[in-house]
Design a protein around this motif. Structure first.
Motif, PDB file in Angstrom:
ATOM      1  N   ILE A 124       0.829  -1.207   0.000  1.00 51.17           N
ATOM      2  CA  ILE A 124       0.000   0.000   0.000  1.00 51.17           C
ATOM      3  C   ILE A 124       0.865   1.260   0.000  1.00 51.17           C
ATOM      4  O   ILE A 124       0.536   2.256  -0.638  1.00 51.17           O
ATOM      5  N   LEU A 125       1.998   1.204   0.708  1.00 49.54           N
ATOM      6  CA  LEU A 125       2.838   2.404   0.836  1.00 49.54           C
ATOM      7  C   LEU A 125       3.835   2.543  -0.317  1.00 49.54           C
ATOM      8  O   LEU A 125       4.405   3.626  -0.518  1.00 49.54           O
ATOM      9  N   GLY A 179     -14.130  12.549   1.351  1.00 45.82           N
ATOM     10  CA  GLY A 179     -12.760  12.944   1.651  1.00 45.82           C
ATOM     11  C   GLY A 179     -11.732  11.907   1.220  1.00 45.82           C
ATOM     12  O   GLY A 179     -10.567  12.241   1.004  1.00 45.82           O
ATOM     13  N   LEU A 180     -12.155  10.650   1.096  1.00 47.83           N
ATOM     14  CA  LEU A 180     -11.218   9.621   0.629  1.00 47.83           C
ATOM     15  C   LEU A 180     -10.907   9.781  -0.848  1.00 47.83           C
ATOM     16  O   LEU A 180      -9.873   9.333  -1.308  1.00 47.83           O
ATOM     17  N   SER A 192      -3.900   7.591  -4.659  1.00 46.54           N
ATOM     18  CA  SER A 192      -3.382   7.119  -3.378  1.00 46.54           C
ATOM     19  C   SER A 192      -3.927   5.716  -3.090  1.00 46.54           C
ATOM     20  O   SER A 192      -5.127   5.464  -3.201  1.00 46.54           O
ATOM     21  N   SER A 193      -3.024   4.800  -2.727  1.00 46.47           N
ATOM     22  CA  SER A 193      -3.430   3.394  -2.583  1.00 46.47           C
ATOM     23  C   SER A 193      -4.225   3.129  -1.303  1.00 46.47           C
ATOM     24  O   SER A 193      -5.129   2.285  -1.303  1.00 46.47           O
ATOM     25  N   LEU A 194      -3.911   3.842  -0.223  1.00 46.43           N
ATOM     26  CA  LEU A 194      -4.591   3.564   1.041  1.00 46.43           C
ATOM     27  C   LEU A 194      -6.108   3.799   0.940  1.00 46.43           C
ATOM     28  O   LEU A 194      -6.890   2.914   1.325  1.00 46.43           O
ATOM     29  N   PRO A 195      -6.560   4.934   0.427  1.00 43.44           N
ATOM     30  CA  PRO A 195      -8.013   5.097   0.279  1.00 43.44           C
ATOM     31  C   PRO A 195      -8.643   4.034  -0.626  1.00 43.44           C
ATOM     32  O   PRO A 195      -9.743   3.548  -0.345  1.00 43.44           O
ATOM     33  N   LEU A 205       1.223   6.827  -0.795  1.00 45.46           N
ATOM     34  CA  LEU A 205       0.279   7.791  -0.200  1.00 45.46           C
ATOM     35  C   LEU A 205      -0.008   8.934  -1.165  1.00 45.46           C
ATOM     36  O   LEU A 205      -1.041   9.583  -1.073  1.00 45.46           O
ATOM     37  N   LEU A 219      -7.072  11.764   4.008  1.00 45.97           N
ATOM     38  CA  LEU A 219      -6.420  10.843   4.950  1.00 45.97           C
ATOM     39  C   LEU A 219      -4.907  10.783   4.728  1.00 45.97           C
ATOM     40  O   LEU A 219      -4.146  10.952   5.697  1.00 45.97           O
ATOM     41  N   PRO A 220      -4.433  10.583   3.501  1.00 50.89           N
ATOM     42  CA  PRO A 220      -2.970  10.604   3.313  1.00 50.89           C
ATOM     43  C   PRO A 220      -2.341  11.942   3.722  1.00 50.89           C
ATOM     44  O   PRO A 220      -1.247  11.964   4.305  1.00 50.89           O
ATOM     45  N   ILE A 255      -2.154  11.981   7.465  1.00 51.22           N
ATOM     46  CA  ILE A 255      -1.096  11.064   7.931  1.00 51.22           C
ATOM     47  C   ILE A 255       0.272  11.734   7.811  1.00 51.22           C
ATOM     48  O   ILE A 255       1.082  11.702   8.744  1.00 51.22           O
TER      49      ILE A 255
END
Lengths: 398, 398
Positions: free
Chosen positions: A65-66, A243-244, A271-274, B244, B273-274, B277
């Motif tokens: 993810i990061l 917001g994501l 962005s991979s996390l969302p 991110l 969110l990113p 973070i």
């Protein structure tokens, strides 16, 4: 002075920025009641659920993810999306799905892939002003097509296609932004047929479909498309979190390949996390019950707003949507929505004047009201104030 | 066939997609050693730290993070960024800082705000191919400026400015991608002066600065700028996480205002969110020690790679960077980097052929090697194999 105006690209001329985004900065004033924006209710957002999911996906797959990801999108989201899309009658395989940074980015990618300066794009009038802004930035020749309370009129659409030879038509067929109007089933079929017959790309922007408070959910225009000329956009902004910034574009090659090339230069990848959070949210199977829960609230809020509108002065007309986030209001001729906003803001009520949703300078006497981000109590108070403000304008207008 | 090629916008002509992104899809082959990409080491990523921070920010401020945010960016990140920028000698207030979806998006926003088709953009030759792709998408006339082992040559830059009247110059002055070369201090001052004197926007893309393995950190070109003509781009991709997608653009109005207008249509705002973070990561004060730790590893990896290059056949030249992620290699004339890649991939070693970093079709006999995403052991094995592949090409080339 630094930077004369002539230093900017021609595409910036006459693009003044979003009226909504400008109002956005006013809304933080204490005590302001907002019917502006298209925001979910705070109670519809689930920070604890998202915190838990975020934790889980980072523990399970954090390094991936990061790390840099593929422009084509987070694999788990591409895998989970087909089942979600099936609810709209849209059949798509993972390679036909491009996760985007909200459906706004999908609109932008498509326009950049398709539109030369001067190319015609057909739109409902009014339509989403963010998309109008993206069209202006590619210097599209934006042409309105007649609509009625069943959405865009297929005969008018075909006439405009023949007259203007457009590259694309941009439609929000379900619980439209800003009017709340829904395109009927026979018209959906007709639009898909026109796209194929005339080889016009129909961009079907469909972020509101799951916010359905009464009546039947209709299959997407895309579900009637065999030609590949209908491109489908979905978004998780209205049902999980805006917001994501997670949406998706559904298209076939070679158009998909071009959108990916534009996206490489636009942000490398979303962005991979969302994306991973949305994928896991879908995989946990918790979306249907969440949608039921927010729809129950929004339905009551919509009814409260419509109830209050019934008491507005004679000559005020408005839509009665069966879903989405917005009610659309026509004020008596001679009343300017932007001037009305000034009066309303003095009384601590905000909305979006309708003119900015029109591509042709019309609609001065309209306004868009959002009901999702205000409690029943706030809706009653805010609508009472707004009725008084409108009443005063009507009297002054005589 | 669906969609004739003529259906796309002119800006898509000759834009074939990123060579790196294409190679990216090869790298998942089992046993492949990759000197391609510009990825941090897996060990440099901290899923547990990010999971903890993600949890913390969502618990503290989850509703705001999940709701629509301002196009101008997440407030806490705008607040935390000035102290981070000060390390580069860049003074900026929060309103002069626009968080972006990686610095790739910042390049794209600036180009869209500034460049008409045919406008000249000056670049180092070679330069980052993602930025070249973004320039091609706005149909810029991309012109190379001579560089040497101290970076871009100010006299050559001024000559090109006078000759071509460019709108912008795009530079990566620190540990450049792809060459690893760093612009010297006197030249940094000279470039800032040329920007002001000739009213040319200098886009200073500076994502590698903190990956410094020996020698002094130099202040940014932007630190010498009083005119506002130098725009500074930073990124957290190389020091926290590329996945991110968090970077930032530092500029003054009216250019900043135009970038925000483009960003409204590009993605409404970057995922909150990113951004939250990264803000919390900065606020916890853990970045300096993390940078020390990754620099210790990367330094050893760079030295291992340079050690192995010393044994490459005569006629192979290469840079000796003191930071960043890349070593640049010139092969003997007549050896084609793209053909070499085919041979290398058969032997399970990947790199990026250098030609795609040149704006003018030159550089066929070059290659870019990344050392950050391979262990010392892998670097030794991979470089041994690569030396053999190059040796074979040299023999064949005689």
């Amino acid at each position: 002075m630094f930077f004369e105006e002539t230093g900017f690209a021609d595409r910036m001329q006459g693009v003044s920025g979003s009226a909504i985004r400008a109002i956005f900065n006013l809304l933080s004033q204490p005590g302001m009641i907002s019917f502006a924006g298209g925001m979910p209710a705070a109670s519809a957002l689930e920070p604890d659920v998202v915190a838990d999911i975020s934790q889980a996906v980072l523990r399970a797959d954090g390094v991936r993810i990061l790390q840099y990801g593929a422009t084509e999108g987070w694999p788990a989201l591409k895998q989970a999306a087909p089942a979600f899309l099936k609810n709209a009658g849209v059949e798509a395989s993972p390679t036909q799905i491009l996760p985007t940074s909200g459906s706004m980015q999908a609109v932008d990618l498509l326009l950049r892939a398709l539109i030369n300066p001067g190319d015609v794009v057909l739109v409902e009038n009014p339509t989403f002003l963010g998309s109008l802004q993206a069209m202006r930035l590619v210097q599209a020749d934006i042409r309105p097509v007649d609509t009625d309370d069943e959405g865009i009129i297929p005969e008018a659409l075909e006439e405009a296609i023949i007259k203007y030879r457009p590259k694309a038509a941009y439609l929000i067929p379900t619980f439209q932004n800003p009017t709340g109007i829904t395109l009927t089933l026979p018209r959906r079929k007709a639009v898909a047929e026109l796209a194929a017959k005339h080889r016009v790309v129909v961009i079907e922007d469909d972020p509101y479909r799951d916010l359905c408070y009464s009546g039947e959910k209709l299959p997407a225009i895309k579900s009637f498309d065999d030609s590949g000329y209908v491109v489908y956009l979905t978004s998780f902004s209205k049902v999980i979190s805006p917001g994501l910034r997670v949406g998706a574009l559904v298209a076939d090659d070679p158009l998909m390949a071009k959108c990916i090339i534009v996206k490489q230069a636009a942000d490398t990848h979303s962005s991979s996390l969302p994306q991973a959070i949305v994928a896991e949210y879908l995989n946990r199977g918790i979306l249907p019950s969440h949608i039921d829960s927010i729809c129950a609230s929004y339905r009551a809020q919509l009814e409260a707003m419509l109830g209050k509108l019934a008491a507005f002065p004679e000559g005020v007309r408005y839509t009665r949507p069966r879903g989405g986030l917005f009610v659309w209001v026509w004020l008596p001729r001679g009343i300017d929505g932007t001037e009305l906003l000034q009066r309303a803001i003095e009384r601590k009520v905000a909305f979006v004047p309708g003119a900015s949703f029109y591509c042709d300078g019309s609609g001065v006497n309209t306004m868009r009201l959002n009901f999702s981000n205000a409690s029943l109590d706030i809706i009653e108070r805010g609508m009472d104030t707004l009725r008084e403000v409108v009443q005063e304008a009507v009297v002054k207008n005589r």
